[in-house]
Design a protein around this motif. Structure first.
Motif, PDB file in Angstrom:
ATOM      1  N   GLY A  93     -68.331 -34.170  -3.645  1.00  0.00           N
ATOM      2  CA  GLY A  93     -67.395 -33.849  -4.709  1.00  0.00           C
ATOM      3  C   GLY A  93     -67.851 -32.687  -5.566  1.00  0.00           C
ATOM      4  N   GLN A  94     -68.750 -31.836  -5.046  1.00  0.00           N
ATOM      5  CA  GLN A  94     -69.326 -30.757  -5.843  1.00  0.00           C
ATOM      6  C   GLN A  94     -69.065 -29.404  -5.191  1.00  0.00           C
ATOM      7  N   TYR A  95     -69.016 -28.372  -6.026  1.00  0.00           N
ATOM      8  CA  TYR A  95     -68.991 -27.000  -5.531  1.00  0.00           C
ATOM      9  C   TYR A  95     -69.344 -26.070  -6.683  1.00  0.00           C
ATOM     10  N   VAL A  96     -69.739 -24.854  -6.329  1.00  0.00           N
ATOM     11  CA  VAL A  96     -70.037 -23.809  -7.314  1.00  0.00           C
ATOM     12  C   VAL A  96     -69.071 -22.665  -7.072  1.00  0.00           C
ATOM     13  N   PHE A  97     -68.396 -22.230  -8.138  1.00  0.00           N
ATOM     14  CA  PHE A  97     -67.467 -21.104  -8.025  1.00  0.00           C
ATOM     15  C   PHE A  97     -67.721 -20.143  -9.172  1.00  0.00           C
ATOM     16  N   ASP A  98     -67.965 -18.895  -8.844  1.00  0.00           N
ATOM     17  CA  ASP A  98     -68.292 -17.856  -9.832  1.00  0.00           C
ATOM     18  C   ASP A  98     -69.395 -18.316 -10.776  1.00  0.00           C
ATOM     19  N   GLY A  99     -70.408 -18.938 -10.189  1.00  0.00           N
ATOM     20  CA  GLY A  99     -71.590 -19.326 -10.929  1.00  0.00           C
ATOM     21  C   GLY A  99     -71.494 -20.612 -11.714  1.00  0.00           C
ATOM     22  N   VAL A 100     -70.346 -21.269 -11.685  1.00  0.00           N
ATOM     23  CA  VAL A 100     -70.158 -22.508 -12.445  1.00  0.00           C
ATOM     24  C   VAL A 100     -70.083 -23.686 -11.472  1.00  0.00           C
ATOM     25  N   ARG A 101     -70.879 -24.719 -11.743  1.00  0.00           N
ATOM     26  CA  ARG A 101     -70.868 -25.917 -10.905  1.00  0.00           C
ATOM     27  C   ARG A 101     -69.780 -26.880 -11.383  1.00  0.00           C
ATOM     28  N   HIS A 102     -69.031 -27.417 -10.438  1.00  0.00           N
ATOM     29  CA  HIS A 102     -67.949 -28.347 -10.756  1.00  0.00           C
ATOM     30  C   HIS A 102     -68.158 -29.657  -9.995  1.00  0.00           C
ATOM     31  N   GLN A 103     -67.788 -30.752 -10.634  1.00  0.00           N
ATOM     32  CA  GLN A 103     -67.871 -32.078 -10.021  1.00  0.00           C
ATOM     33  C   GLN A 103     -66.475 -32.675  -9.967  1.00  0.00           C
ATOM     34  N   VAL A 104     -66.005 -32.969  -8.752  1.00  0.00           N
ATOM     35  CA  VAL A 104     -64.660 -33.498  -8.545  1.00  0.00           C
ATOM     36  C   VAL A 104     -64.765 -34.943  -8.051  1.00  0.00           C
ATOM     37  N   PRO A 105     -64.307 -35.917  -8.811  1.00  0.00           N
ATOM     38  CA  PRO A 105     -64.339 -37.296  -8.335  1.00  0.00           C
ATOM     39  C   PRO A 105     -63.327 -37.489  -7.206  1.00  0.00           C
ATOM     40  N   PRO A 106     -63.389 -38.613  -6.498  1.00  0.00           N
ATOM     41  CA  PRO A 106     -62.363 -38.888  -5.486  1.00  0.00           C
ATOM     42  C   PRO A 106     -60.967 -38.719  -6.078  1.00  0.00           C
ATOM     43  N   VAL A 107     -60.075 -38.142  -5.290  1.00  0.00           N
ATOM     44  CA  VAL A 107     -58.728 -37.860  -5.775  1.00  0.00           C
ATOM     45  C   VAL A 107     -58.023 -39.138  -6.202  1.00  0.00           C
ATOM     46  N   LEU A 108     -58.238 -40.209  -5.474  1.00  0.00           N
ATOM     47  CA  LEU A 108     -57.705 -41.530  -5.821  1.00  0.00           C
ATOM     48  C   LEU A 108     -58.879 -42.488  -5.980  1.00  0.00           C
ATOM     49  N   PRO A 109     -58.850 -43.368  -6.977  1.00  0.00           N
ATOM     50  CA  PRO A 109     -60.034 -44.168  -7.306  1.00  0.00           C
ATOM     51  C   PRO A 109     -60.511 -45.076  -6.179  1.00  0.00           C
ATOM     52  N   TRP A 110     -59.624 -45.430  -5.245  1.00  0.00           N
ATOM     53  CA  TRP A 110     -60.041 -46.329  -4.165  1.00  0.00           C
ATOM     54  C   TRP A 110     -60.552 -45.573  -2.942  1.00  0.00           C
ATOM     55  N   GLU A 111     -60.534 -44.254  -2.979  1.00  0.00           N
ATOM     56  CA  GLU A 111     -61.016 -43.496  -1.835  1.00  0.00           C
ATOM     57  C   GLU A 111     -62.525 -43.289  -1.933  1.00  0.00           C
ATOM     58  N   PRO A 112     -63.240 -43.407  -0.813  1.00  0.00           N
ATOM     59  CA  PRO A 112     -64.705 -43.329  -0.866  1.00  0.00           C
ATOM     60  C   PRO A 112     -65.249 -41.925  -1.015  1.00  0.00           C
ATOM     61  N   LEU A 113     -64.426 -40.908  -0.694  1.00  0.00           N
ATOM     62  CA  LEU A 113     -64.869 -39.521  -0.703  1.00  0.00           C
ATOM     63  C   LEU A 113     -63.866 -38.647  -1.447  1.00  0.00           C
ATOM     64  N   ASN A 320     -68.079 -24.780  -0.545  1.00  0.00           N
ATOM     65  CA  ASN A 320     -69.539 -24.747  -0.615  1.00  0.00           C
ATOM     66  C   ASN A 320     -70.163 -23.820   0.423  1.00  0.00           C
ATOM     67  N   ARG A 321     -69.365 -22.989   1.075  1.00  0.00           N
ATOM     68  CA  ARG A 321     -69.872 -22.146   2.152  1.00  0.00           C
ATOM     69  C   ARG A 321     -69.752 -20.668   1.795  1.00  0.00           C
ATOM     70  N   ALA A 322     -70.870 -19.959   1.914  1.00  0.00           N
ATOM     71  CA  ALA A 322     -70.850 -18.516   1.644  1.00  0.00           C
ATOM     72  C   ALA A 322     -69.942 -17.786   2.624  1.00  0.00           C
ATOM     73  N   ASP A 323     -69.866 -18.279   3.865  1.00  0.00           N
ATOM     74  CA  ASP A 323     -69.040 -17.597   4.858  1.00  0.00           C
ATOM     75  C   ASP A 323     -67.548 -17.859   4.671  1.00  0.00           C
ATOM     76  N   CYS A 324     -67.193 -18.718   3.736  1.00  0.00           N
ATOM     77  CA  CYS A 324     -65.781 -18.982   3.443  1.00  0.00           C
ATOM     78  C   CYS A 324     -65.371 -18.487   2.058  1.00  0.00           C
ATOM     79  N   ALA A 325     -66.327 -17.942   1.296  1.00  0.00           N
ATOM     80  CA  ALA A 325     -66.072 -17.604  -0.108  1.00  0.00           C
ATOM     81  C   ALA A 325     -64.917 -16.627  -0.271  1.00  0.00           C
ATOM     82  N   ALA A 326     -64.884 -15.593   0.543  1.00  0.00           N
ATOM     83  CA  ALA A 326     -63.812 -14.600   0.409  1.00  0.00           C
ATOM     84  C   ALA A 326     -62.467 -15.183   0.820  1.00  0.00           C
ATOM     85  N   GLY A 327     -62.466 -16.047   1.816  1.00  0.00           N
ATOM     86  CA  GLY A 327     -61.217 -16.619   2.317  1.00  0.00           C
ATOM     87  C   GLY A 327     -60.557 -17.590   1.364  1.00  0.00           C
ATOM     88  N   VAL A 328     -61.340 -18.309   0.546  1.00  0.00           N
ATOM     89  CA  VAL A 328     -60.752 -19.285  -0.366  1.00  0.00           C
ATOM     90  C   VAL A 328     -60.425 -18.679  -1.729  1.00  0.00           C
TER      91      VAL A 328
END
Length: 346
Positions: A93-113, A320-328
């Motif tokens: 549930g984590q990623y870094v974008f433009d130097g800022v770290r973000h934490q994203v909980p499961p989209v729905l509370p009953w989902e494990p990921l 979370n991938r440097a090789d996908c940074a430009a694409g996203v």
């Protein structure tokens, strides 16, 4: 003539009322039908003319969507979910974008990921409909009908994603096809990470399971993952292959992505699932990206009754991938569109 199948559901009937789940419906003169939930904009049912082995033509269910109100509420298996602003899993549930770290909980509370994005939880509004196929000339088919829905993702709506997007999806229904165009516009003041995709479960009429079907994927690479189904780092994520199949699905368990897809003359890459005895089946097309295939093993409901063939713009865990940074990366004011769909194979 209609038929009840293992994947028929409460939304398949030709009715303009589904009281428990507000939905938009499209009807094509060929008999094709589409039902789209206004919550999440997921396809609840897609039915189209199908010629059976006996030569009889009838309208059949081709998507194994949510079967009832309870499955809609639970987001059971994310059936036909639109995936945005990220696709599949987000590691920890984590990623870094433009130097800022973000934490994203499961989209729905009953989902494990943390997975499949927020678009499936939004309320969508119908903004355009084209339901007049016109009067075709003798012998000519009626033209497609369509519906367009829109939703907003505000910067303060979801923990860990402080970006504002306007989302739009257009569904185009024809006699033997369903086309989808998913668009994201960055309406915020800063760049945002965005990846788009679709998570449909598809069925071939006459088959209660996928075990007598075969799969063909026009890929030059298979994505190599770790035990958590996350792609390996860098170039190690891509294993060279010379396509997949035609692969008989009996005994095969897949939860894998494939990339570097060959395209046909029209610029579309097509993944096929079909009955090898008749050649009948479905082709999932996309204008770019990767395709993820899941054979439905371990599902609590209707295990291996349908196969998920998921067009995605980019790799799982792309944030979370440097090789996908430009694409996203989506700059302020920019719009990105991802086009895909399903066609009936004669």
């Amino acid at each position: 003539m209609t038929s009840a199948t293992v994947c028929s559901n409460a939304f398949s009937a030709a009715s303009d009322t589904t009281p428990a789940v507000p939905a938009a419906r499209l009807h094509h003169p060929s008999g094709a039908e589409l039902v789209v939930a206004l919550r999440g904009a997921a396809v609840l049912a897609w039915r189209a003319p199908w010629r059976g082995a006996d030569g009889t033509s009838r309208v059949e269910d081709l998507v194994d969507g949510y079967a009832d109100e309870a499955e809609v509420a639970a987001h059971d298996a994310a059936r036909s979910a639109l995936m945005a602003p990220f696709v599949n899993r987000l590691a920890g549930g984590q990623y870094v974008f433009d130097g800022v770290r973000h934490q994203v909980p499961p989209v729905l509370p009953w989902e494990p990921l943390t997975m499949h994005g927020f678009a499936r939880t939004l309320d969508w509004t119908v903004v355009d409909r084209d339901e007049d196929p016109g009067r075709p000339a003798d012998g000519d088919p009626a033209r497609p009908v369509s519906v367009t829905l829109r939703a907003s993702l505000s910067a303060d709506a979801h923990a860990g994603y402080p970006f504002a997007l306007a989302l739009e999806v257009e569904y185009v229904l024809d006699a033997g096809s369903l086309g989808v165009a998913l668009r994201a516009r960055n309406v915020g003041a800063t760049a945002a990470p965005v990846a788009l995709g679709w998570h449909p479960y598809l069925r071939v009429p006459g088959h209660a399971t996928i075990d007598r079907l075969e799969l063909t994927v026009p890929a030059r690479h298979a994505v190599v993952t770790d035990a958590g189904l996350l792609p390996l780092v860098g170039a190690d994520a891509f294993g060279a292959i010379d396509g997949v199949g035609p692969l008989p699905l009996v005994g095969v368990r897949l939860d894998h992505a494939f990339g570097d897809l060959h395209t046909d003359a029209d610029g579309r890459a097509r993944t096929l699932v079909r009955d090898p005895a008749t050649g009948q089946g479905l082709a999932v097309w996309q204008d770019r990206g990767l395709v993820h295939v899941y054979t439905g093993d371990g599902l609590a409901r209707r295990e291996r009754a349908a196969v998920a063939i998921e067009p995605v713009e980019t790799l799982t865990d792309a944030f979370n991938r440097a090789d996908c940074a430009a694409g996203v990366r989506l700059e302020p004011g920019a719009v990105r569109e991802f086009a895909f769909g399903v066609e009936v194979l004669a």
